[in-house]
Design a protein around this motif. Structure first.
Motif, PDB file in Angstrom:
ATOM      1  N   UNK A  94       2.971   2.364 -15.182  1.00 55.97           N
ATOM      2  CA  UNK A  94       3.505   3.389 -16.077  1.00 55.97           C
ATOM      3  C   UNK A  94       4.821   3.957 -15.547  1.00 55.97           C
ATOM      4  N   UNK A  95       4.912   4.100 -14.234  1.00 55.54           N
ATOM      5  CA  UNK A  95       6.136   4.653 -13.625  1.00 55.54           C
ATOM      6  C   UNK A  95       7.216   3.594 -13.413  1.00 55.54           C
ATOM      7  N   UNK A  96       6.911   2.353 -13.736  1.00 53.92           N
ATOM      8  CA  UNK A  96       7.900   1.289 -13.624  1.00 53.92           C
ATOM      9  C   UNK A  96       8.206   0.852 -12.205  1.00 53.92           C
ATOM     10  N   UNK A  97       7.283   1.066 -11.284  1.00 57.43           N
ATOM     11  CA  UNK A  97       7.498   0.649  -9.897  1.00 57.43           C
ATOM     12  C   UNK A  97       7.392  -0.868  -9.787  1.00 57.43           C
ATOM     13  N   UNK A  98       8.281  -1.447  -9.032  1.00 59.73           N
ATOM     14  CA  UNK A  98       8.257  -2.890  -8.767  1.00 59.73           C
ATOM     15  C   UNK A  98       7.586  -3.102  -7.418  1.00 59.73           C
ATOM     16  N   UNK A 118      -6.426   3.018 -10.560  1.00 62.23           N
ATOM     17  CA  UNK A 118      -5.601   4.211 -10.760  1.00 62.23           C
ATOM     18  C   UNK A 118      -4.207   4.002 -10.180  1.00 62.23           C
ATOM     19  N   UNK A 119      -4.140   3.488  -8.950  1.00 66.20           N
ATOM     20  CA  UNK A 119      -2.836   3.240  -8.313  1.00 66.20           C
ATOM     21  C   UNK A 119      -2.024   2.216  -9.101  1.00 66.20           C
ATOM     22  N   UNK A 120      -2.681   1.183  -9.604  1.00 68.79           N
ATOM     23  CA  UNK A 120      -1.987   0.155 -10.388  1.00 68.79           C
ATOM     24  C   UNK A 120      -1.450   0.724 -11.700  1.00 68.79           C
ATOM     25  N   UNK A 121      -2.273   1.484 -12.402  1.00 64.54           N
ATOM     26  CA  UNK A 121      -1.836   2.068 -13.672  1.00 64.54           C
ATOM     27  C   UNK A 121      -0.641   2.981 -13.450  1.00 64.54           C
ATOM     28  N   UNK A 122      -0.713   3.821 -12.415  1.00 61.98           N
ATOM     29  CA  UNK A 122       0.415   4.720 -12.123  1.00 61.98           C
ATOM     30  C   UNK A 122       1.682   3.927 -11.799  1.00 61.98           C
ATOM     31  N   UNK A 151       0.839  -1.202   0.000  1.00 59.49           N
ATOM     32  CA  UNK A 151       0.000   0.000   0.000  1.00 59.49           C
ATOM     33  C   UNK A 151       0.872   1.249   0.000  1.00 59.49           C
ATOM     34  N   UNK A 152       1.914   1.235   0.819  1.00 55.84           N
ATOM     35  CA  UNK A 152       2.828   2.368   0.866  1.00 55.84           C
ATOM     36  C   UNK A 152       3.542   2.601  -0.452  1.00 55.84           C
ATOM     37  N   UNK A 153       3.826   1.540  -1.170  1.00 55.37           N
ATOM     38  CA  UNK A 153       4.495   1.671  -2.470  1.00 55.37           C
ATOM     39  C   UNK A 153       3.531   2.110  -3.568  1.00 55.37           C
ATOM     40  N   UNK A 154       2.286   1.660  -3.484  1.00 55.43           N
ATOM     41  CA  UNK A 154       1.301   2.022  -4.503  1.00 55.43           C
ATOM     42  C   UNK A 154       0.719   3.417  -4.287  1.00 55.43           C
TER      43      UNK A 154
END
Length: 172
Positions: free
Chosen positions: A93-97, A86-90, A38-41
């Motif tokens: 798109x931002x390349x977060x692992x 929305x959080x998943x798409x961001x 949650x903190x990462x998303x």
């Protein structure tokens, strides 16, 4: 016929939210992993507080879907799913692992699979919200069983989507 679609949507979405909430609450480690994800998303939100609110909303959706206020449950589910998507798409798109903790332990990072899964769930919430809210008119046992099976099948397919895709993904 619309009432059977509504009933199937109640079953499918209810199953998804049940598994989602239980998987996060089944132990300290699982909840800690969800807090971390949650903190990462949603890095602008306090992770623990946001995680508690998410689980509380998931449980509330489940309760509402099992009550005469199912229409409200579908709307709340849709809003929560919109925030998740929305959080998943961001993140994608931002390349977060970020490990997906939607249904408990996961070894895969969030990606377009989770986004598409949420789009299916949003469609299910919309179908349920549009359908009738009463189950009193479900008199045809055959259609009732079809709706029950369809809802359970869709719910199970959503919950198990990562595992199913993993079966067809080459081992690295």
């Amino acid at each position: 016929m619309v009432e059977y679609v509504h009933f199937a949507a109640r079953i499918g979405l209810g199953l998804v939210f049940l598994v989602s909430a239980v998987s996060k609450l089944r132990g300290r480690q699982q909840f800690a992993e969800f807090v971390r994800a949650t903190g990462q998303l949603a890095p602008v939100l306090p992770a623990r507080g946001a995680a508690v609110v998410v689980v509380a909303i998931e449980v509330a959706v489940l309760v509402l879907l099992c009550s005469p206020w199912a229409a409200t449950g579908f709307v709340v589910a849709g809003l929560l799913l919109l925030a998740f998507t929305t959080a998943l798409v961001l993140a994608v798109v931002r390349g977060r692992k970020v490990r997906c903790q939607c249904f408990g332990d996961s070894t895969s990072d969030v990606g377009w699979l989770q986004v598409s899964r949420n789009v299916v769930l949003l469609a299910l919430a919309a179908a349920g919200a549009v359908g009738g809210t009463s189950v009193a008119g479900l008199a045809d046992t055959g259609w009732l069983l079809v709706a029950l099976a369809a809802g359970a099948l869709v719910g199970a397919a959503v919950v198990l989507s990562e595992e199913v895709v993993g079966l067809f993904t080459p081992v690295r």
